[in-house]
Design a protein around this motif. Structure first.
Motif, PDB file in Angstrom:
ATOM      1  N   THR A  86       0.814  -1.218   0.000  1.00 36.80           N
ATOM      2  CA  THR A  86       0.000   0.000   0.000  1.00 36.80           C
ATOM      3  C   THR A  86       0.848   1.269   0.000  1.00 36.80           C
ATOM      4  N   HIS A  87       2.166   1.128  -0.030  1.00 33.87           N
ATOM      5  CA  HIS A  87       3.014   2.313  -0.131  1.00 33.87           C
ATOM      6  C   HIS A  87       3.124   2.721  -1.596  1.00 33.87           C
ATOM      7  N   LEU A  88       3.914   1.998  -2.373  1.00 35.34           N
ATOM      8  CA  LEU A  88       4.073   2.354  -3.786  1.00 35.34           C
ATOM      9  C   LEU A  88       3.906   1.163  -4.720  1.00 35.34           C
ATOM     10  N   ALA A  89       3.138   0.176  -4.258  1.00 36.13           N
ATOM     11  CA  ALA A  89       2.644  -0.902  -5.125  1.00 36.13           C
ATOM     12  C   ALA A  89       3.660  -1.958  -5.550  1.00 36.13           C
ATOM     13  N   CYS A  90       4.708  -2.158  -4.805  1.00 40.58           N
ATOM     14  CA  CYS A  90       5.547  -3.336  -5.061  1.00 40.58           C
ATOM     15  C   CYS A  90       4.806  -4.567  -4.536  1.00 40.58           C
ATOM     16  N   ASN A  91       5.267  -5.752  -4.897  1.00 40.72           N
ATOM     17  CA  ASN A  91       4.669  -6.981  -4.380  1.00 40.72           C
ATOM     18  C   ASN A  91       5.297  -7.353  -3.047  1.00 40.72           C
ATOM     19  N   VAL A  92       4.450  -7.626  -2.081  1.00 42.79           N
ATOM     20  CA  VAL A  92       4.959  -8.071  -0.778  1.00 42.79           C
ATOM     21  C   VAL A  92       5.173  -9.584  -0.803  1.00 42.79           C
ATOM     22  N   ILE A  93       6.084 -10.030   0.029  1.00 43.36           N
ATOM     23  CA  ILE A  93       6.431 -11.446   0.141  1.00 43.36           C
ATOM     24  C   ILE A  93       6.151 -11.891   1.578  1.00 43.36           C
ATOM     25  N   TRP A  94       5.578 -13.080   1.725  1.00 45.09           N
ATOM     26  CA  TRP A  94       5.348 -13.634   3.062  1.00 45.09           C
ATOM     27  C   TRP A  94       6.635 -14.270   3.554  1.00 45.09           C
ATOM     28  N   ARG A  95       7.070 -13.874   4.729  1.00 44.11           N
ATOM     29  CA  ARG A  95       8.258 -14.475   5.348  1.00 44.11           C
ATOM     30  C   ARG A  95       7.803 -15.334   6.520  1.00 44.11           C
ATOM     31  N   GLU A  96       7.724 -16.623   6.222  1.00 40.13           N
ATOM     32  CA  GLU A  96       7.252 -17.588   7.212  1.00 40.13           C
ATOM     33  C   GLU A  96       8.087 -17.528   8.491  1.00 40.13           C
ATOM     34  N   ASP A  97       9.401 -17.380   8.325  1.00 43.42           N
ATOM     35  CA  ASP A  97      10.288 -17.404   9.496  1.00 43.42           C
ATOM     36  C   ASP A  97      10.006 -16.247  10.455  1.00 43.42           C
ATOM     37  N   ALA A  98       9.656 -15.093   9.923  1.00 42.84           N
ATOM     38  CA  ALA A  98       9.418 -13.916  10.764  1.00 42.84           C
ATOM     39  C   ALA A  98       7.928 -13.676  11.013  1.00 42.84           C
ATOM     40  N   GLY A  99       7.089 -14.382  10.268  1.00 42.13           N
ATOM     41  CA  GLY A  99       5.638 -14.204  10.439  1.00 42.13           C
ATOM     42  C   GLY A  99       5.157 -12.834   9.990  1.00 42.13           C
ATOM     43  N   ILE A 100       5.750 -12.327   8.919  1.00 44.45           N
ATOM     44  CA  ILE A 100       5.358 -11.011   8.411  1.00 44.45           C
ATOM     45  C   ILE A 100       5.319 -11.023   6.883  1.00 44.45           C
ATOM     46  N   PHE A 101       4.564 -10.067   6.358  1.00 49.86           N
ATOM     47  CA  PHE A 101       4.649  -9.775   4.925  1.00 49.86           C
ATOM     48  C   PHE A 101       5.690  -8.659   4.801  1.00 49.86           C
ATOM     49  N   GLU A 102       6.616  -8.833   3.891  1.00 54.79           N
ATOM     50  CA  GLU A 102       7.685  -7.846   3.749  1.00 54.79           C
ATOM     51  C   GLU A 102       7.710  -7.316   2.321  1.00 54.79           C
ATOM     52  N   CYS A 103       7.875  -6.018   2.216  1.00 53.89           N
ATOM     53  CA  CYS A 103       7.992  -5.398   0.900  1.00 53.89           C
ATOM     54  C   CYS A 103       9.469  -5.117   0.625  1.00 53.89           C
ATOM     55  N   PRO A 104      10.009  -5.661  -0.449  1.00 49.90           N
ATOM     56  CA  PRO A 104      11.435  -5.495  -0.720  1.00 49.90           C
ATOM     57  C   PRO A 104      11.826  -4.085  -1.178  1.00 49.90           C
ATOM     58  N   CYS A 105      10.848  -3.278  -1.573  1.00 49.01           N
ATOM     59  CA  CYS A 105      11.201  -1.966  -2.151  1.00 49.01           C
ATOM     60  C   CYS A 105      11.708  -0.972  -1.111  1.00 49.01           C
ATOM     61  N   HIS A 106      10.974  -0.825   0.001  1.00 47.42           N
ATOM     62  CA  HIS A 106      11.377   0.154   1.020  1.00 47.42           C
ATOM     63  C   HIS A 106      11.258  -0.434   2.417  1.00 47.42           C
ATOM     64  N   SER A 107      11.366  -1.760   2.493  1.00 49.50           N
ATOM     65  CA  SER A 107      11.333  -2.476   3.784  1.00 49.50           C
ATOM     66  C   SER A 107      10.043  -2.278   4.568  1.00 49.50           C
ATOM     67  N   GLY A 108       8.941  -2.102   3.867  1.00 52.38           N
ATOM     68  CA  GLY A 108       7.652  -2.056   4.553  1.00 52.38           C
ATOM     69  C   GLY A 108       7.324  -3.443   5.091  1.00 52.38           C
ATOM     70  N   ARG A 109       6.684  -3.485   6.235  1.00 57.48           N
ATOM     71  CA  ARG A 109       6.311  -4.773   6.838  1.00 57.48           C
ATOM     72  C   ARG A 109       4.872  -4.722   7.328  1.00 57.48           C
ATOM     73  N   PHE A 110       4.211  -5.865   7.185  1.00 60.58           N
ATOM     74  CA  PHE A 110       2.807  -6.017   7.600  1.00 60.58           C
ATOM     75  C   PHE A 110       2.700  -7.281   8.427  1.00 60.58           C
ATOM     76  N   ASN A 111       1.867  -7.245   9.463  1.00 56.02           N
ATOM     77  CA  ASN A 111       1.717  -8.449  10.285  1.00 56.02           C
ATOM     78  C   ASN A 111       0.764  -9.450   9.626  1.00 56.02           C
ATOM     79  N   LEU A 112       0.492 -10.527  10.340  1.00 53.97           N
ATOM     80  CA  LEU A 112      -0.352 -11.604   9.810  1.00 53.97           C
ATOM     81  C   LEU A 112      -1.768 -11.139   9.500  1.00 53.97           C
ATOM     82  N   GLU A 113      -2.178 -10.040  10.118  1.00 52.78           N
ATOM     83  CA  GLU A 113      -3.506  -9.476   9.848  1.00 52.78           C
ATOM     84  C   GLU A 113      -3.465  -8.453   8.711  1.00 52.78           C
TER      85      GLU A 113
END
Ligand code: FES
Length: 143
Positions: A86-113
């Motif tokens: 929701t920042h600038l429309a890159c694709n987020v990736i689910w990181r199972e190990d950390a339990g977060i969605f991570e955006c590689p563009c600017h290090s945005g992170r989203f929780n499981l919700e």
């Protein structure tokens, strides 16, 4: 004479404008996309599901590819997240190990919700409307 010319222009213009404009109306419409069967996903687990469909853009019909993240909420309930940050429309990736969605563009992170917890995003991941028909998950996408 002017009235007749105007009427003739309208009568002939409607079919012509329909022919010229109508092909461009494919984009912007909501479309149910079949994601297939999604079974065996344990509660709290997240799975990437890719999709591909054809979209009409003017006179072209082009493939539209992407993916969504499907989370099992248990008891057969699912949440389908858009993969678009929701920042600038890159694709987020689910990181199972950390339990977060991570955006590689600017290090945005989203929780499981899907709520933003770090980086520049301020809005949660979009939860997509979905339904299950004959065991198959269908998601509503805007093309
Ligand atoms: S586009 Fe995702 S953090 Fe910037």
């Amino acid at each position: 004479m002017a009235a007749l010319t105007g009427a003739a222009a309208i009568v002939t213009g409607i079919p012509i404008s329909k022919y010229v404009i109508a092909p461009s109306l494919g984009k912007g419409d909501g479309k149910w996309i079949d994601l297939g069967e999604i079974g065996g996903l344990a509660a709290g687990k997240v799975q990437m599901v890719a999709y591909e469909f054809m979209v009409k853009d003017g006179w072209l019909v082009l493939p539209q590819k992407g993916f969504v993240w499907v989370k099992s909420d248990g008891d057969g309930k699912l949440t389908v997240f858009s993969s678009i940050c929701t920042h600038l429309a890159c694709n987020v990736i689910w990181r199972e190990d950390a339990g977060i969605f991570e955006c590689p563009c600017h290090s945005g992170r989203f929780n499981l919700e899907g709520k933003p917890v770090a980086g520049p995003p301020t809005r949660p991941l979009t939860v997509l409307e979905h339904k299950i028909e004959e065991g198959k998950v269908k998601v509503l996408l805007t093309v």
